[in-house]
Design an enzyme around this catalytic site. Structure first.
Site, mmCIF file in Angstrom:
data_model
loop_
_atom_site.group_PDB
_atom_site.id
_atom_site.type_symbol
_atom_site.label_atom_id
_atom_site.label_comp_id
_atom_site.label_asym_id
_atom_site.label_seq_id
_atom_site.Cartn_x
_atom_site.Cartn_y
_atom_site.Cartn_z
ATOM 1 N N THR A 35 0.825 -1.205 0.000
ATOM 2 C CA THR A 35 0.000 0.000 0.000
ATOM 3 C C THR A 35 0.864 1.262 0.000
ATOM 4 O O THR A 35 2.013 1.235 0.457
ATOM 5 C CB THR A 35 -0.895 -0.015 1.262
ATOM 6 O OG1 THR A 35 -1.450 1.287 1.464
ATOM 7 C CG2 THR A 35 -0.114 -0.356 2.526
ATOM 8 N N ASP A 36 0.276 2.369 -0.451
ATOM 9 C CA ASP A 36 0.978 3.661 -0.366
ATOM 10 C C ASP A 36 1.035 4.170 1.076
ATOM 11 O O ASP A 36 1.776 5.106 1.373
ATOM 12 C CB ASP A 36 0.316 4.710 -1.283
ATOM 13 C CG ASP A 36 -1.140 5.009 -0.951
ATOM 14 O OD1 ASP A 36 -1.711 4.366 -0.041
ATOM 15 O OD2 ASP A 36 -1.715 5.910 -1.599
ATOM 16 N N GLU A 37 0.238 3.564 1.977
ATOM 17 C CA GLU A 37 0.164 4.093 3.344
ATOM 18 C C GLU A 37 1.477 3.916 4.107
ATOM 19 O O GLU A 37 1.701 4.571 5.120
ATOM 20 C CB GLU A 37 -1.009 3.450 4.100
ATOM 21 C CG GLU A 37 -2.305 3.663 3.345
ATOM 22 C CD GLU A 37 -3.564 3.388 4.133
ATOM 23 O OE1 GLU A 37 -3.546 3.466 5.368
ATOM 24 O OE2 GLU A 37 -4.593 3.094 3.488
ATOM 25 N N TYR A 88 -1.923 -0.473 11.022
ATOM 26 C CA TYR A 88 -2.043 -1.137 9.717
ATOM 27 C C TYR A 88 -0.827 -0.835 8.845
ATOM 28 O O TYR A 88 -0.149 -1.740 8.362
ATOM 29 C CB TYR A 88 -3.331 -0.692 9.004
ATOM 30 C CG TYR A 88 -3.332 -1.014 7.523
ATOM 31 C CD1 TYR A 88 -3.326 -2.328 7.072
ATOM 32 C CD2 TYR A 88 -3.321 0.006 6.560
ATOM 33 C CE1 TYR A 88 -3.300 -2.627 5.710
ATOM 34 C CE2 TYR A 88 -3.303 -0.285 5.200
ATOM 35 C CZ TYR A 88 -3.291 -1.600 4.781
ATOM 36 O OH TYR A 88 -3.264 -1.894 3.439
ATOM 37 N N LYS A 131 2.190 -3.288 7.443
ATOM 38 C CA LYS A 131 2.478 -3.491 6.017
ATOM 39 C C LYS A 131 3.926 -3.082 5.711
ATOM 40 O O LYS A 131 4.606 -3.725 4.913
ATOM 41 C CB LYS A 131 1.501 -2.682 5.149
ATOM 42 C CG LYS A 131 0.082 -3.195 5.133
ATOM 43 C CD LYS A 131 -0.081 -4.580 4.524
ATOM 44 C CE LYS A 131 0.160 -4.608 3.045
ATOM 45 N NZ LYS A 131 -0.164 -5.950 2.465
HETATM 46 P P1 NAD Z 1 -9.465 -7.449 2.309
HETATM 47 O O1 NAD Z 1 -9.441 -7.155 3.770
HETATM 48 O O2 NAD Z 1 -10.705 -7.182 1.528
HETATM 49 O O3 NAD Z 1 -9.080 -8.981 2.047
HETATM 50 C C1 NAD Z 1 -8.052 -9.632 2.735
HETATM 51 C C2 NAD Z 1 -8.193 -11.126 2.485
HETATM 52 O O4 NAD Z 1 -7.117 -11.779 3.164
HETATM 53 C C3 NAD Z 1 -9.488 -11.707 3.034
HETATM 54 O O5 NAD Z 1 -10.054 -12.593 2.099
HETATM 55 C C4 NAD Z 1 -9.040 -12.474 4.290
HETATM 56 O O6 NAD Z 1 -9.868 -13.583 4.587
HETATM 57 C C5 NAD Z 1 -7.643 -12.883 3.892
HETATM 58 N N1 NAD Z 1 -6.767 -13.102 5.062
HETATM 59 C C6 NAD Z 1 -6.627 -12.299 6.153
HETATM 60 N N2 NAD Z 1 -5.736 -12.841 6.999
HETATM 61 C C7 NAD Z 1 -5.273 -13.985 6.420
HETATM 62 C C8 NAD Z 1 -4.325 -14.971 6.790
HETATM 63 N N3 NAD Z 1 -3.666 -14.890 7.955
HETATM 64 N N4 NAD Z 1 -4.094 -16.002 5.955
HETATM 65 C C9 NAD Z 1 -4.775 -16.110 4.780
HETATM 66 N N5 NAD Z 1 -5.696 -15.214 4.386
HETATM 67 C C10 NAD Z 1 -5.938 -14.153 5.191
HETATM 68 O O7 NAD Z 1 -8.224 -6.636 1.717
HETATM 69 P P2 NAD Z 1 -8.045 -5.984 0.275
HETATM 70 O O8 NAD Z 1 -8.588 -4.602 0.296
HETATM 71 O O9 NAD Z 1 -8.510 -6.947 -0.751
HETATM 72 O O10 NAD Z 1 -6.461 -5.863 0.228
HETATM 73 C C11 NAD Z 1 -5.651 -6.908 -0.334
HETATM 74 C C12 NAD Z 1 -4.198 -6.499 -0.222
HETATM 75 O O11 NAD Z 1 -3.981 -5.278 -0.922
HETATM 76 C C13 NAD Z 1 -3.726 -6.243 1.211
HETATM 77 O O12 NAD Z 1 -2.428 -6.719 1.342
HETATM 78 C C14 NAD Z 1 -3.758 -4.733 1.341
HETATM 79 O O13 NAD Z 1 -2.801 -4.279 2.277
HETATM 80 C C15 NAD Z 1 -3.383 -4.317 -0.067
HETATM 81 N N6 NAD Z 1 -3.882 -3.010 -0.501
HETATM 82 C C16 NAD Z 1 -5.203 -2.685 -0.362
HETATM 83 C C17 NAD Z 1 -5.667 -1.464 -0.838
HETATM 84 C C18 NAD Z 1 -7.132 -1.083 -0.737
HETATM 85 O O14 NAD Z 1 -7.474 0.059 -1.075
HETATM 86 N N7 NAD Z 1 -8.022 -1.959 -0.316
HETATM 87 C C19 NAD Z 1 -4.787 -0.560 -1.425
HETATM 88 C C20 NAD Z 1 -3.434 -0.933 -1.558
HETATM 89 C C21 NAD Z 1 -3.010 -2.167 -1.100
HETATM 90 P P1 TYD Z 2 -10.772 3.920 4.149
HETATM 91 O O1 TYD Z 2 -11.704 3.493 3.060
HETATM 92 O O2 TYD Z 2 -10.887 3.292 5.494
HETATM 93 O O3 TYD Z 2 -9.288 3.761 3.564
HETATM 94 P P2 TYD Z 2 -7.869 4.275 4.187
HETATM 95 O O4 TYD Z 2 -8.047 4.745 5.565
HETATM 96 O O5 TYD Z 2 -7.050 3.036 4.107
HETATM 97 O O6 TYD Z 2 -7.426 5.363 3.250
HETATM 98 O O7 TYD Z 2 -10.916 5.490 4.319
HETATM 99 C C1 TYD Z 2 -10.693 6.379 3.228
HETATM 100 C C2 TYD Z 2 -10.766 7.772 3.775
HETATM 101 O O8 TYD Z 2 -12.116 8.031 4.183
HETATM 102 C C3 TYD Z 2 -9.906 7.989 5.007
HETATM 103 O O9 TYD Z 2 -9.359 9.313 4.966
HETATM 104 C C4 TYD Z 2 -10.889 7.874 6.165
HETATM 105 C C5 TYD Z 2 -12.183 8.369 5.567
HETATM 106 N N1 TYD Z 2 -13.422 7.754 6.116
HETATM 107 C C6 TYD Z 2 -14.482 8.587 6.535
HETATM 108 O O10 TYD Z 2 -14.410 9.826 6.450
HETATM 109 N N2 TYD Z 2 -15.613 7.986 7.017
HETATM 110 C C7 TYD Z 2 -15.732 6.634 7.121
HETATM 111 O O11 TYD Z 2 -16.788 6.143 7.623
HETATM 112 C C8 TYD Z 2 -14.655 5.791 6.680
HETATM 113 C C9 TYD Z 2 -14.742 4.298 6.772
HETATM 114 C C10 TYD Z 2 -13.521 6.412 6.177
#
Ligand code: NAD
Ligand code: TYD
Length: 354
Positions: free
Chosen positions: A132-134, A158, A162
């Site tokens: 992630t960019d975070e 989080y 990561k």
């Molecule tokens: P998500 O929370 O929707 O899905 C995570 C999945 O991992 C779930 O299916 C869960 O059951 C599985 N999981 C959790 N713990 C596990 C373990 N110990 N062993 C096996 N499986 C396990 O997450 P997402 O949004 O799909 O993100 C996927 C990846 O991409 C993550 O690594 C996250 O850090 C990264 N990422 C997410 C975003 C975003 O905007 N959602 C952006 C950049 C990077």
């Molecule tokens: P989120 O979808 O949780 O992603 P991340 O924190 O990983 O960027 O949140 C996106 C942005 O929206 C973040 O700045 C927090 C804000 N946010 C709200 O304002 N209200 C909400 O109920 C949630 C879940 C997030």
């Protein structure tokens, strides 16, 4: 074969569906099925022999070793993680267990498997880590966007977990020569996004006539990328990414949260007008800010474009319209994921935030 971990989550399930639709090799999908994992996302693959689902933990090294020995994959793609910042603030322990220790155990299993390969199988093997960019922390308004050289400055449990996993992946390349590539992507949105995250939460709350919670002043900025574009970037990095390198992936689409919420409200006004004629934006409610809330993320995605020719295909306007339409067409999916556990989380989080 390839192994995908976390393939029942939001991005992982989109990746598996896109990969197989594009004619990719069969997938072994290892997922623990936490609250965020949902096999329903993969229902269209129920009778498809190219998808083998295994319920299990990336931290279960003997299980991973046995899967690698049995299926002999040419790549392992690690999506599995605890992924929600707010949950990491309430309960950081599982983030350390999965994102740090789990990634470590997974790397150990993969290192043993790769070390025993020979010839082309060893040369062609890849471990792709999805991050992630975070990990880069927070930007001031005039700062340049995050490049791959940006210092790691994670601010939430989080992002710290990561960041730790990214460092382990890097170290396994540097120390053992493991052929790794890492992607650091901005905020994704699209189908199958669990409605604890901003965009799906706003859509499902709006449709239910519930308050639309905006943290703090709503001026926090994120870069938003349609999930299908993230999947295509991962395919590209897997195919041609340079070993040991990291690639930032983003949508060139920085927006304050409040603008995102207004856009979703306007689309819903158009596509599903409220019965009483009022506008969805009247449901917007400012709530207490997230502790340590990062102010701004922005991605400089020039490296992946320059080296690998990848660019997002969707604009935000096209991607968010598709996304809202998907949620309108999948009310049954939304209803089923709003289980007792989901309701408990919403009560905990928004009772404190109000
Ligand atoms: P998500 O929370 O929707 O899905 C995570 C999945 O991992 C779930 O299916 C869960 O059951 C599985 N999981 C959790 N713990 C596990 C373990 N110990 N062993 C096996 N499986 C396990 O997450 P997402 O949004 O799909 O993100 C996927 C990846 O991409 C993550 O690594 C996250 O850090 C990264 N990422 C997410 C975003 C975003 O905007 N959602 C952006 C950049 C990077
Ligand atoms: P989120 O979808 O949780 O992603 P991340 O924190 O990983 O960027 O949140 C996106 C942005 O929206 C973040 O700045 C927090 C804000 N946010 C709200 O304002 N209200 C909400 O109920 C949630 C879940 C997030």
């Amino acid at each position: 074969m390839i192994v995908v971990t976390g393939g029942a989550g939001f991005i992982g399930s989109n990746f598996v569906l896109d990969w197989l639709a594009a004619g990719g090799e069969p997938v072994v999908n290892l997922d623990k099925l936490t609250y965020a994992g949902n096999l329903e996302n993969l229902r269209s693959l129920d009778d498809d022999a190219r998808h083998v689902f295994v319920q299990g933990d990336i931290g279960d090294q003997p299980l991973v070793e046995s899967l690698l020995a049995r299926y002999q994959p040419r790549a392992v793609l690690n999506f599995a993680a605890e992924s929600h910042v707010d949950r990491s603030i309430h309960a950081p322990g599982t983030f350390i267990e999965t994102n740090v220790l789990g990634t470590f155990r997974l790397l150990e299993a993969v290192r043993g498997y790769w070390a025993a390969l020979a010839g082309p199988a060893r040369e062609q093997f890849r471990f792709l880590h999805v991050s992630t960019d975070e990990v880069y922390g927070s930007l001031a308004p005039q700062d340049p966007a995050f490049s791959e050289q940006h210092r790691y400055e994670p601010n939430s449990p989080y992002s710290a977990s990561k960041a730790a996993s990214d460092h382990l992946v890097r170290a396994y390349h540097h120390t053992y020569g493991l052929p790794v590539v890492t992607t650091n992507c901005s905020n994704n949105y699209g189908p199958y996004h669990f409605p604890e995250k901003l965009i799906p939460l706003i859509i499902v709350n709006a449709l239910a006539g519930k308050p639309l919670p905006v943290y703090g002043d709503g001026q926090q900025i994120r870069d938003w990328l349609y999930v299908g574009d993230h999947c295509s970037a991962i395919r590209r990095v897997l195919a041609a990414g340079r070993l040991g390198e990291t690639y930032n992936v983003g949508g060139w689409n920085e927006q304050p949260n409040i603008d995102i919420v207004h856009t979703v409200c306007r689309l819903l006004d158009e596509l599903r007008p409220r019965g009483d004629g009022s506008r969805y934006e009247t449901l917007i409610t400012y709530v207490k800010d997230r502790p340590g809330h990062d102010r701004r993320y922005a991605i400089d995605a020039r490296k992946i474009e320059r080296e690998l020719g990848w660019k997002p295909a969707e604009t935000f306007a096209s991607g968010i319209r598709k996304t809202v339409q998907w949620y309108l067409a999948h009310g049954d999916w939304v209803q089923r994921v709003q289980s007792g556990a989901y309701r408990e989380w919403i009560t905990t989080q928004y009772a404190q935030a109000a």
